[in-house]
Design a protein around this motif. Structure first.
Motif, PDB file in Angstrom:
ATOM      1  N   ASP A   1      53.654  36.189 -23.592  1.00 29.52           N
ATOM      2  CA  ASP A   1      54.581  35.158 -23.409  1.00 29.52           C
ATOM      3  C   ASP A   1      54.559  34.454 -21.937  1.00 29.52           C
TER       4      ASP A   1
ATOM      5  N   HIS B   1      53.130  30.687 -23.721  1.00 27.23           N
ATOM      6  CA  HIS B   1      53.443  30.577 -24.983  1.00 27.23           C
ATOM      7  C   HIS B   1      52.513  29.724 -25.889  1.00 27.23           C
TER       8      HIS B   1
ATOM      9  N   HIS C   1      51.969  32.400 -28.792  1.00 27.78           N
ATOM     10  CA  HIS C   1      52.728  31.652 -29.703  1.00 27.78           C
ATOM     11  C   HIS C   1      52.265  30.553 -30.267  1.00 27.78           C
TER      12      HIS C   1
END
Length: 137
Positions: free
Chosen positions: A67, A70, A111
């Protein structure tokens, strides 16, 4: 605050606590070498205590940003993800990511779906859900 708690699933937190009590979790305060060519590094910003993983591969140092970034655009454009604990530390963390990976090429955002498109699958049966991060397509 609900802003900070919405990023966590109660069942996942409970499972982690169970793993701690089962002796399956090792804590590292800051940076730590886990094995030759494998280390964790404290990166501020998104949350307190966030660590990234640095690993030596055939293409050099690879950093799994988690994180701390991301999406690749967060890092490249220096645009913080909306859920952030300390924006100043996030900017410092991006510099540290670049230093650890010796540039941006080998920083893997946590992500970003583009990762699945940029890297090859290790086997045809794994196409679409597993990629090799030590080589580009």
């Amino acid at each position: 605050s609900s802003l900070f708690s919405q990023a966590y699933e109660q069942d996942e937190v409970t499972a982690m606590v169970r793993n701690v009590y089962a002796g399956r979790v090792s804590f590292h305060d800051g940076d730590a070498t886990l094995a030759p060519g494998l280390s964790v590094h404290l990166i501020g910003g998104h949350t307190r205590g966030l660590q990234v993983v640095r690993i030596w591969t055939r293409v050099g140092w690879l950093v799994l940003a988690s994180d701390a970034s991301h999406y690749r655009r967060n890092l490249i454009e220096e645009r913080p993800f909306p859920i952030v604990f300390d924006v100043g530390k996030m900017f410092d963390g991006w510099k540290r990511l670049r230093d650890l990976a010796e540039g941006t090429e080998n920083i893997i955002p946590g992500h970003d779906p583009v990762v699945m498109q940029e890297y090859p699958s290790p086997a045809p049966s794994m196409e679409g859900f597993v990629v090799r991060l030590d080589s580009k397509k």
